[in-house]
Scaffold this active site. Sequence first.
Site, PDB file in Angstrom:
ATOM      1  N   ASN A 187     -14.126   0.415   1.437  1.00 24.05           N
ATOM      2  CA  ASN A 187     -12.699   0.727   1.411  1.00 24.05           C
ATOM      3  C   ASN A 187     -12.359   1.974   2.226  1.00 24.05           C
ATOM      4  O   ASN A 187     -11.201   2.349   2.348  1.00 24.05           O
ATOM      5  CB  ASN A 187     -12.199   0.908  -0.037  1.00 24.05           C
ATOM      6  CG  ASN A 187     -12.664   2.214  -0.661  1.00 24.05           C
ATOM      7  OD1 ASN A 187     -13.816   2.624  -0.482  1.00 24.05           O
ATOM      8  ND2 ASN A 187     -11.786   2.861  -1.402  1.00 24.05           N
ATOM      9  N   SER A 190       0.821  -1.204   0.000  1.00 25.65           N
ATOM     10  CA  SER A 190       0.000   0.000   0.000  1.00 25.65           C
ATOM     11  C   SER A 190       0.862   1.264   0.000  1.00 25.65           C
ATOM     12  O   SER A 190       1.853   1.358   0.721  1.00 25.65           O
ATOM     13  CB  SER A 190      -0.923   0.015   1.225  1.00 25.65           C
ATOM     14  OG  SER A 190      -1.623   1.241   1.296  1.00 25.65           O
ATOM     15  N   ARG A 191       0.448   2.233  -0.794  1.00 29.02           N
ATOM     16  CA  ARG A 191       1.121   3.533  -0.818  1.00 29.02           C
ATOM     17  C   ARG A 191       0.201   4.628  -0.286  1.00 29.02           C
ATOM     18  O   ARG A 191       0.442   5.809  -0.501  1.00 29.02           O
ATOM     19  CB  ARG A 191       1.581   3.868  -2.240  1.00 29.02           C
ATOM     20  CG  ARG A 191       2.743   3.006  -2.751  1.00 29.02           C
ATOM     21  CD  ARG A 191       3.845   2.891  -1.722  1.00 29.02           C
ATOM     22  NE  ARG A 191       5.056   2.259  -2.165  1.00 29.02           N
ATOM     23  CZ  ARG A 191       5.348   0.960  -2.054  1.00 29.02           C
ATOM     24  NH1 ARG A 191       4.456   0.129  -1.528  1.00 29.02           N
ATOM     25  NH2 ARG A 191       6.511   0.496  -2.423  1.00 29.02           N
ATOM     26  N   GLY A 212      -2.867   1.386 -12.145  1.00 24.11           N
ATOM     27  CA  GLY A 212      -3.674   1.507 -10.942  1.00 24.11           C
ATOM     28  C   GLY A 212      -3.370   2.688 -10.052  1.00 24.11           C
ATOM     29  O   GLY A 212      -4.123   2.967  -9.119  1.00 24.11           O
ATOM     30  N   LYS A 221     -12.195  -5.898   2.631  1.00 24.32           N
ATOM     31  CA  LYS A 221     -13.201  -4.971   2.109  1.00 24.32           C
ATOM     32  C   LYS A 221     -14.629  -5.487   2.255  1.00 24.32           C
ATOM     33  O   LYS A 221     -15.561  -4.691   2.436  1.00 24.32           O
ATOM     34  CB  LYS A 221     -12.915  -4.651   0.638  1.00 24.32           C
ATOM     35  CG  LYS A 221     -11.677  -3.789   0.425  1.00 24.32           C
ATOM     36  CD  LYS A 221     -11.546  -3.375  -1.030  1.00 24.32           C
ATOM     37  CE  LYS A 221     -10.353  -2.463  -1.231  1.00 24.32           C
ATOM     38  NZ  LYS A 221     -10.272  -1.939  -2.613  1.00 24.32           N
ATOM     39  N   THR A 241      -7.987  -2.361   2.627  1.00 21.79           N
ATOM     40  CA  THR A 241      -7.561  -3.053   1.426  1.00 21.79           C
ATOM     41  C   THR A 241      -7.723  -4.557   1.630  1.00 21.79           C
ATOM     42  O   THR A 241      -8.258  -5.005   2.655  1.00 21.79           O
ATOM     43  CB  THR A 241      -6.107  -2.660   1.061  1.00 21.79           C
ATOM     44  OG1 THR A 241      -5.778  -3.208  -0.219  1.00 21.79           O
ATOM     45  CG2 THR A 241      -5.104  -3.130   2.104  1.00 21.79           C
ATOM     46  N   ASP A 280     -13.953   3.134  -4.521  1.00 23.88           N
ATOM     47  CA  ASP A 280     -13.179   2.485  -5.584  1.00 23.88           C
ATOM     48  C   ASP A 280     -13.751   2.788  -6.966  1.00 23.88           C
ATOM     49  O   ASP A 280     -13.008   3.086  -7.907  1.00 23.88           O
ATOM     50  CB  ASP A 280     -13.131   0.970  -5.366  1.00 23.88           C
ATOM     51  CG  ASP A 280     -12.092   0.554  -4.339  1.00 23.88           C
ATOM     52  OD1 ASP A 280     -11.115   1.305  -4.148  1.00 23.88           O
ATOM     53  OD2 ASP A 280     -12.247  -0.518  -3.734  1.00 23.88           O
ATOM     54  N   ALA A 282     -14.109 -11.062  -9.447  1.00 23.63           N
ATOM     55  CA  ALA A 282     -15.473 -10.950  -8.925  1.00 23.63           C
ATOM     56  C   ALA A 282     -15.473 -10.527  -7.457  1.00 23.63           C
ATOM     57  O   ALA A 282     -16.489 -10.641  -6.779  1.00 23.63           O
ATOM     58  CB  ALA A 282     -16.203 -12.278  -9.081  1.00 23.63           C
TER      59      ALA A 282
END
Length: 291
Positions: A86, A14-15, A250, A65, A61, A102, A131
């Site tokens: 999220n 994660s950033r 992303g 979720k 994350t 998201d 999915a």
Amino acid sequence: MTYAAVIGDPVSHSRSRCIFNYWLERHSIEGRYETLRVVARDLRRSVFDLQRKGYRGINVTLPHKESICSLMDDMDMVAKRIGAVNMVTFGDDGRIYGRNTDGEGFIRALERCCVGVRSHIKGKPIVVMGAGGVARAVSVSLLAYVGGDCQLRIVNRDCRRGRALIHFLGAGRFYDWDDHRCACEGAALVINGTSLGMDGGTMWEETTVDWGLIFSEVAHRCIVYDTVYVPLETSLLRSARESGLPCVDGLWMLLYQAVPACVSWFGVEPIVDEDVRRHVLSDILCGRASL
């Protein structure tokens, strides 16, 4: 001092901390954003501990979720429909509020990178790989964005979950994982909504998907969008670029989905620009170099 964090397992990719702390410094806000690894069995305890400690909110994350929804006192309509959260805000009234940004982040990133994208994809096949929570958010947002002419195709390894998503959406067509090549025929947009290709996880090379072959057969104007951002260029995007296809990584989605949380928790609407992207990209590259 206002505190917030991102939770997940794994969470080292994660950033979000890099993004938020950049914005906090940029806007001279007294706040701190942390990265916390939380395993599934500790999710409930960890969420209530952070609330008790006075945190303003948390980002969520993988893989939490969906499971975190049961801990919410209330959720926005998007999160309720998708069944995934999220963004969590701890209210002053002691209640816990869930939101899903998201889909909003996905669409804003798509529009930024691809001018006239709505007319380009309208009435043409759109392929979503996956999915889970991200794939559901992306699919719901695409149906709303494109409207009745949205030809959605869902491809997933778990047939049960894939068919359940189609039933949930009330639109689209499910393709078994082995039929992914057929699903991509004539596609105007192909999206990876899974964690495949992410550092520390399963790589595309370990699956049966040959993107090089698929992209040699799709239309030249097919847009390829990977919701994974570490690494920034996955093998999916590399194959697309080598085939001359327009790509969206992303990182833009990550930046745009974070904006509502910054507004809610820190009271500032940050600008998503090349400066913050370069800052986060530098952190990604440094992190990969140290692996």
